[in-house]
Design an enzyme around this catalytic site. Structure first.
Site, PDB file in Angstrom:
ATOM      1  N   GLU A 275       0.826  -1.210   0.000  1.00  0.00           N
ATOM      2  CA  GLU A 275       0.000   0.000   0.000  1.00  0.00           C
ATOM      3  C   GLU A 275       0.859   1.258   0.000  1.00  0.00           C
ATOM      4  O   GLU A 275       1.647   1.455   0.939  1.00  0.00           O
ATOM      5  CB  GLU A 275      -0.942  -0.018   1.211  1.00  0.00           C
ATOM      6  CG  GLU A 275      -1.945  -1.146   1.113  1.00  0.00           C
ATOM      7  CD  GLU A 275      -2.863  -1.284   2.305  1.00  0.00           C
ATOM      8  OE1 GLU A 275      -3.865  -2.015   2.202  1.00  0.00           O
ATOM      9  OE2 GLU A 275      -2.571  -0.676   3.355  1.00  0.00           O
ATOM     10  N   HIS A 294      -6.518   2.418   0.897  1.00  0.00           N
ATOM     11  CA  HIS A 294      -6.810   2.078   2.291  1.00  0.00           C
ATOM     12  C   HIS A 294      -7.361   3.300   3.042  1.00  0.00           C
ATOM     13  O   HIS A 294      -6.937   3.623   4.155  1.00  0.00           O
ATOM     14  CB  HIS A 294      -5.560   1.546   2.987  1.00  0.00           C
ATOM     15  CG  HIS A 294      -5.871   0.625   4.137  1.00  0.00           C
ATOM     16  ND1 HIS A 294      -5.036  -0.372   4.574  1.00  0.00           N
ATOM     17  CD2 HIS A 294      -6.953   0.568   4.959  1.00  0.00           C
ATOM     18  CE1 HIS A 294      -5.568  -1.004   5.606  1.00  0.00           C
ATOM     19  NE2 HIS A 294      -6.741  -0.444   5.858  1.00  0.00           N
TER      20      HIS A 294
END
Length: 344
Positions: A275, A294
């Protein structure tokens, strides 16, 4: 030493100011902040004397040397509690903490309203092809509205893999859209799942019957790569896959193939193995994939709520209370003995 100062330490990863403000009002509690880069000596000076370590839950934002693992615990002899900054605790080795008599707490439910809203947004965006329409509007002319015609979610079947804090809220929102909601959750009885707004089914039944499958389960040994080539193949042809849970629960390569083959109609993904994912990730090249970083639980409201919950929980446990979001209850007895010795 009844007046022992109770030391809470966190890194300089961003956190809502409600956290420090609440703990600074607590008598006998101090809050220390260490830099995650550039000055390890200053960091260890803070951590080695900490009673509570409030650790960032963001595994790709926090350098691994500051993860709450056995090597860090060994250098923090007075540490009593590791508090994760989120519902997840990917940066915490729970088994190592338990072995050391250190309790682990999280902030489960603190951002559930935000994550639930985001999940519904991904469902709508993919089903109605909103992202595809937006992209084509920005780069071309000559296509018809019917070229980006999508489907309503009303009347469709939603399958929830996990119906905890967030899944329960998603179920209620989905019902408002007129969806039928199925759920599978190994921790809950069929009666409790029904009370939370869904019909209890097995995972194979959920995959076979759902028009949209949405993940709301924790990432652990039992769920890693749970959504893989076999389970994607069990989903209905033309179904949509959604995840606001954790990266690693779905196999990204298998999802690429399920989308390329046309078996799945689209996906909405807020979580990734890495991420953010690399710019050349094949899922990012697909117009039928709604990708976010996220951020499902990253709203002003959720961040403040989670920070407040975390600070309240830490204040309570330092006052001798059993925390409501205890991840490793098996460590409680050892923790109490250590707490009596360290804080006297």
């Amino acid at each position: 030493m009844a007046g022992t100062q109770k030391r809470v330490v966190r890194s300089d990863v961003w956190i809502d100011g409600a956290f420090d403000a609440r703990l600074k009002r607590e008598p006998g509690v101090s809050v220390g902040v260490f830099p995650i880069r550039g000055n390890p000596a200053a960091a260890w000076d803070q951590l080695s004397a900490a009673h509570v370590y409030h650790v960032s839950a963001a595994k790709d934002e926090l350098p691994q040397e500051w993860f709450a693992r056995a090597d860090l615990l060994a250098r923090c002899p007075q540490l009593l509690c590791v508090s994760s900054s989120g519902a997840g605790y990917d940066t915490v080795d729970v088994a190592a903490c338990t072995a050391a008599g250190v309790i682990v707490v999280n902030q489960a439910g603190g951002n559930a309203p935000s994550v639930a809203e985001h999940a519904l947004g991904l469902m709508l965006g993919v089903s109605r092809r909103m992202l595809e329409s937006d992209r084509r509007m920005r780069r071309e002319r000559g296509f018809s509205r019917e070229d980006v015609m999508g489907h309503e979610i009303g009347g469709k079947t939603l399958g929830l893999v996990g119906i905890g804090h967030t899944g329960s809220r998603v179920a209620r929102l989905a019902q408002a859209f007129g969806m039928q909601v199925l759920a599978t959750d190994p921790l809950l009885s069929a009666e409790e799942i029904a009370r939370r707004g869904a019909k209890s089914v097995s995972l194979p039944e959920l995959l076979a019957q759902s028009d949209i499958v949405s993940l709301h389960c924790p990432r652990d040994a039992s769920t890693m790569k749970m959504m893989n080539a076999d389970t994607f193949a069990q989903m209905k042809k033309g179904a949509i896959f959604i995840s606001t849970a954790r990266g690693g629960i779905h196999d990204e390569a298998a999802l690429v193939q399920a989308l390329r083959s046309g078996h799945l109609a689209g996906a909405g993904l807020d979580v990734w193995d890495q991420e953010p994912p690399p710019l050349d990730h094949p899922l990012l090249a697909m117009d039928n994939v709604f990708a976010t970083f996220h951020t499902a639980g990253v709203t002003h409201e959720a961040r403040r709520n989670v920070a407040t919950i975390a600070a309240e929980q830490i204040a309570g446990l330092l006052a001798g209370e059993r925390p409501p979001r205890l991840v490793n209850p098996e460590a409680w007895a050892a923790y109490e003995k250590r707490r009596a010795q360290i804080l006297r």
